[in-house]
Design a protein around this motif. Structure first.
Motif, short mmCIF file in Angstrom:
data_model
loop_
_atom_site.label_atom_id
_atom_site.label_comp_id
_atom_site.label_asym_id
_atom_site.label_seq_id
_atom_site.Cartn_x
_atom_site.Cartn_y
_atom_site.Cartn_z
N ALA A 175 0.84 -1.20 0.00
CA ALA A 175 0.00 0.00 0.00
C ALA A 175 0.87 1.24 0.00
O ALA A 175 1.93 1.27 0.63
N ARG A 176 0.44 2.24 -0.74
CA ARG A 176 1.08 3.55 -0.74
C ARG A 176 0.10 4.53 -0.10
O ARG A 176 -1.07 4.57 -0.49
N CYS A 177 0.59 5.32 0.85
CA CYS A 177 -0.30 6.11 1.69
C CYS A 177 0.03 7.59 1.62
O CYS A 177 1.16 7.98 1.35
N ASP A 178 -0.98 8.39 1.87
CA ASP A 178 -0.86 9.84 1.89
C ASP A 178 -0.68 10.29 3.34
O ASP A 178 -1.53 10.02 4.19
N TRP A 179 0.43 10.98 3.63
CA TRP A 179 0.72 11.37 5.01
C TRP A 179 -0.29 12.39 5.53
O TRP A 179 -0.51 12.49 6.74
N ARG A 180 -0.91 13.16 4.66
CA ARG A 180 -1.88 14.17 5.10
C ARG A 180 -3.19 13.53 5.57
O ARG A 180 -3.74 13.86 6.60
N THR A 181 -3.73 12.62 4.76
CA THR A 181 -5.04 12.02 5.04
C THR A 181 -4.95 10.66 5.70
O THR A 181 -5.95 10.15 6.21
N GLN A 182 -3.75 10.02 5.67
CA GLN A 182 -3.53 8.65 6.13
C GLN A 182 -4.26 7.62 5.28
O GLN A 182 -4.38 6.45 5.64
N ALA A 183 -4.81 8.06 4.15
CA ALA A 183 -5.49 7.14 3.24
C ALA A 183 -4.46 6.36 2.45
O ALA A 183 -3.45 6.91 2.00
N CYS A 184 -4.73 5.06 2.26
CA CYS A 184 -3.80 4.20 1.55
C CYS A 184 -4.45 3.58 0.32
O CYS A 184 -5.65 3.29 0.31
N THR A 185 -3.65 3.41 -0.69
CA THR A 185 -4.10 2.79 -1.93
C THR A 185 -3.31 1.51 -2.16
O THR A 185 -2.07 1.50 -2.06
N ALA A 186 -4.01 0.44 -2.47
CA ALA A 186 -3.34 -0.84 -2.69
C ALA A 186 -2.48 -0.79 -3.94
O ALA A 186 -2.80 -0.13 -4.92
N THR A 187 -1.37 -1.49 -3.90
CA THR A 187 -0.48 -1.60 -5.05
C THR A 187 -0.87 -2.84 -5.86
O THR A 187 -1.86 -3.51 -5.57
N ASP A 188 -0.06 -3.16 -6.84
CA ASP A 188 -0.29 -4.37 -7.62
C ASP A 188 0.00 -5.63 -6.82
O ASP A 188 -0.29 -6.74 -7.28
N THR A 189 0.62 -5.47 -5.62
CA THR A 189 0.88 -6.60 -4.73
C THR A 189 0.21 -6.32 -3.38
O THR A 189 0.87 -6.05 -2.38
N PRO A 190 -1.14 -6.34 -3.34
CA PRO A 190 -1.87 -5.90 -2.14
C PRO A 190 -1.65 -6.75 -0.90
O PRO A 190 -1.97 -6.31 0.21
N ASP A 191 -1.12 -7.97 -1.06
CA ASP A 191 -0.86 -8.82 0.10
C ASP A 191 0.54 -8.63 0.66
O ASP A 191 0.92 -9.28 1.63
N ALA A 192 1.32 -7.76 0.03
CA ALA A 192 2.68 -7.52 0.50
C ALA A 192 2.67 -6.88 1.89
O ALA A 192 1.74 -6.16 2.24
N PRO A 193 3.71 -7.11 2.71
CA PRO A 193 3.65 -6.77 4.14
C PRO A 193 3.96 -5.32 4.50
O PRO A 193 3.75 -4.93 5.64
N LEU A 194 4.47 -4.53 3.55
CA LEU A 194 4.89 -3.17 3.90
C LEU A 194 4.00 -2.12 3.27
O LEU A 194 3.29 -2.37 2.29
N ARG A 195 4.07 -0.93 3.84
CA ARG A 195 3.43 0.24 3.24
C ARG A 195 4.42 1.39 3.29
O ARG A 195 5.40 1.36 4.04
N THR A 196 4.18 2.38 2.49
CA THR A 196 5.10 3.51 2.46
C THR A 196 4.34 4.82 2.38
O THR A 196 3.25 4.89 1.81
N PHE A 197 4.93 5.84 3.00
CA PHE A 197 4.48 7.21 2.88
C PHE A 197 5.60 7.97 2.18
O PHE A 197 6.74 7.98 2.64
N ALA A 198 5.30 8.60 1.08
CA ALA A 198 6.31 9.33 0.33
C ALA A 198 6.00 10.81 0.33
O ALA A 198 4.95 11.26 0.81
#
Length: 675
Positions: free
Chosen positions: A377-400
């Motif tokens: 998942a890739r997440c927005d630091w402002r809203t904390q909303a996350c969007t699934a990547t092409d590997t949604p079962d992967a264990p990590l997420r990132t805020f960029a």
């Protein structure tokens, strides 16, 4: 809070607009409890650290419930920088500030998501006099340090006075000394025999008159006044200073227990003896290896070179429902233990994260390439909303794209040192060089900014993790409606400006100049390459050659003002516009480019007005004028701002980032539990 008289504000704005109007195209010219925990500091042997050369191959994750923590009370982080000191009056490095931020509290905290606003922490409320020269804070009642001592106004006064009187060389005191005493040197002894003993305790003790030393301390006491009966602390400023609230929100203004600090051997609070603690070296102060505050965490242990452990303050004063900010945390910390492990090698930090040994790790750009298939998942630091990547079962997420307190620009040299200077070729506009005043023409400067591709710079110099902006003041400190339009790359406009430059001589004859970069400085090299290619695309007679120099040779050429262009970067110390804008026109950049007098006076007036305009509307007006001046006269090419990126396990529940106080706030974190 009283606002500036509207007529006064209008007059200030009118004066600044007049100054801006001068910058035309023809002008060539910003809460009783157990005693506190003892901190154990374990020395470790020095070890040679080798630099990583790559990222190891990543194994398949072990079978487990990926999005819940095995222990939801313990948070672990892998970091690159360990603390250098635990003393808030000495701390300037990220490792120290991150730790102190979670243990010691200041009076105020920058309001998340509200540009330029602050919420009370140890203060209950505050007010400012109409002239902006006095701030009075009502202290929050029933607050205790983690050792059970009650917070008093005397603790506040002691903490700030001590910070001022220590004045370590290069310390974080300058933004306290300037408003409170009017000193710009960053040293409290500025007026003792014209600063003859600045930074030299031994000489001060041996030679300074006793009366002068006493006067220094008395001035500090007059500037920071505690009234125990009223429960207030008053700051008397030497002059109006808009960034003052921001200053009081920083770790250097963190409040320590006076009684405890003196027991540790810190300044005894006497004006007769303060000089014995003046100008300490790094690690010299008695509070460098021990810490106590009112915050949500206490330090359990610190093993330099290895790790430190914070544990929840069982006696934290903030009760349930008493939110740190609206919607923020309250009551006891959700996480009981925070372990911060020092690991300078990025490949090791990545392996710790990949293997689930830590909840988070900061990784450099080179390590990020190995993480993509692990990001679910890739997440927005402002809203904390996350969007699934092409590997949604992967264990990590990132805020960029986390805003960082870093700013840089490519500065034009308005008067290049021309004698035997190969960087400017012939020294004339004859196709084989440029004259020393080449960049004194605004059309040349505008051409260069239009030939600079900021998006390409983000991609090549910042690995795609950066922010293009049009103002020295970042968006998180400004209302978005007040931000100027971002100038975009346009070869057509670049060509047009060069046609008009130097009365047409640039277009008629072409030019050649060399732009050096310091070996290993990717940002400088990329910036020069972008300009080189785009100028050639406009016209082959526009020749910019790139020269790599050793760092020592580059620094020498910079000091001698022989460079036609030079990159300067600065790290703002305060979440305030002044701390972002002023460094661009002070010290090294100013000495390098030597702005023409008219332009220098215009920009200087705007910078001074921004520091003095203590009402929000007035400051917004001032910085709008500064933006106009900069965008019209183009004293530099403002480089995209590098952004931060954080990687986390997806079992991290609540997470929080405040760009105005970019230290991990563990009090606002939580972990998801296994069902």
């Amino acid at each position: 809070m009283r606002k500036r008289d509207q007529w006064g504000r209008a007059a200030l704005l009118f004066a600044l607009m007049l100054l801006a109007a001068c910058a035309t195209d023809s002008d060539p010219t910003a809460e009783v409890v157990e005693v506190t925990r003892l901190v154990t500091v374990t020395p470790v042997a020095n070890a040679e650290v080798t630099r990583p050369v790559g990222i190891n191959a990543t194994p398949t994750p072990a079978d487990r419930e990926p999005f819940s923590a095995t222990d939801a009370t313990s948070y672990r982080a892998a970091v690159e920088q360990e603390p250098l000191t635990l003393d808030p009056a000495m701390a300037g490095d990220a490792g120290s500030l991150d730790l102190i931020h979670n243990v010691i509290e200041p009076l105020l905290y920058p309001a998340p998501g509200e540009a330029g606003a602050f919420v009370p922490t140890l203060a209950a409320s505050w007010e400012r006099t109409e002239d902006g020269r006095s701030y009075s804070f009502m202290l929050r009642p029933n607050v205790t340090f983690s050792n059970g001592n009650e917070l008093t106004t005397g603790d506040v006064a002691y903490s700030i006075q001590r910070a001022l009187l220590l004045s370590p060389a290069g310390g974080p005191q300058d933004f306290l000394l300037e408003p409170l005493l009017g000193y710009r040197s960053g040293d409290v002894t500025e007026e003792v025999e014209n600063g003859a003993y600045a930074g030299d305790r031994e000489a001060l003790l041996a030679n300074a008159p006793a009366g002068a030393l006493l006067e220094v301390c008395e001035q500090v006491r007059a500037a920071v006044v505690a009234d125990e009966d009223a429960g207030t602390i008053t700051f008397n400023l030497a002059r109006p200073w808009a960034p003052f609230l921001a200053t009081l929100s920083r770790p250097v203004a963190g409040i320590v227990d006076k009684e405890w600090a003196i027991e540790q051997g810190a300044w005894d609070g006497s004006c007769e003896t303060w000089q014995n603690w003046y100008a300490p070296q790094e690690g010299e102060t008695t509070l460098a290896t021990t810490i106590l505050g009112t915050g949500p965490y206490v330090l359990d242990r610190w093993t330099p070179g290895e790790e430190y452990v914070l544990v929840a303050n069982e006696n934290y004063w903030r009760g349930a429902g008493n939110e740190m900010w609206e919607g923020g945390p309250s009551g006891n910390p959700a996480i009981d233990t925070v372990t911060v492990r020092y690991q300078p090698q990025p490949e090791q930090r990545w392996e710790m994260l990949r293997d689930g040994e830590v909840e988070t790790a900061a990784l450099p750009a080179a390590s990020r390439l190995a993480t993509d298939r692990w990001i679910g998942a890739r997440c927005d630091w402002r809203t904390q909303a996350c969007t699934a990547t092409d590997t949604p079962d992967a264990p990590l997420r990132t805020f960029a794209n986390l805003p960082r307190p870093v700013q840089s620009a490519l500065f034009f040299n308005f008067d290049i040192e021309g004698e035997e200077n190969a960087f400017i070729g012939s020294g004339r506009l004859d196709g084989n060089g440029i004259p020393p005043d080449f960049f004194n023409d605004v059309h040349v400067r505008r051409a260069f900014i239009h030939c600079f591709d900021t998006e390409r710079f983000v991609t090549e110099a910042l690995a795609g993790n950066g922010t293009v902006h049009g103002s020295l003041i970042p968006a998180f400190l400004r209302e978005r409606s007040s931000l100027p339009e971002i100038q975009t790359n346009s070869l057509e406009q670049c060509a047009d400006e060069l046609q008009r430059a130097h009365g047409g001589a640039v277009a008629a004859n072409g030019f050649r100049l060399q732009v050096p970069f310091a070996a290993g400085n990717l940002a400088q090299q990329v910036a020069a390459s972008i300009l080189q290619e785009n100028l050639q695309a406009v016209n082959p007679v526009y020749n910019l050659e790139i020269v790599g120099l050793s760092s020592s040779r580059y620094d020498q050429a910079l000091a001698e003002r022989r460079l036609p262009l030079a990159t300067f970067a600065w790290t703002p110390k305060l979440p305030d516009p002044h701390a972002w804008a002023a460094p661009a026109f002070a010290e090294e950049p100013a000495a390098f480019q030597r702005l023409p007098m008219t332009l220098g006076e215009q920009i200087g007036a705007a910078i001074a007005a921004g520091a003095a305009a203590t009402d929000d509307e007035g400051r917004a007006d001032v910085y709008a004028v500064l933006d106009q001046l900069v965008n019209e006269t183009v004293p530099f090419v403002l480089l995209p701002q590098p952004a931060g990126q954080i990687y986390q396990q997806r079992w991290v529940g609540k997470w929080f980032y405040n760009p105005a106080a970019p230290h991990p706030t563990y009090y606002a974190y939580s972990l998801q539990r296994e069902e």
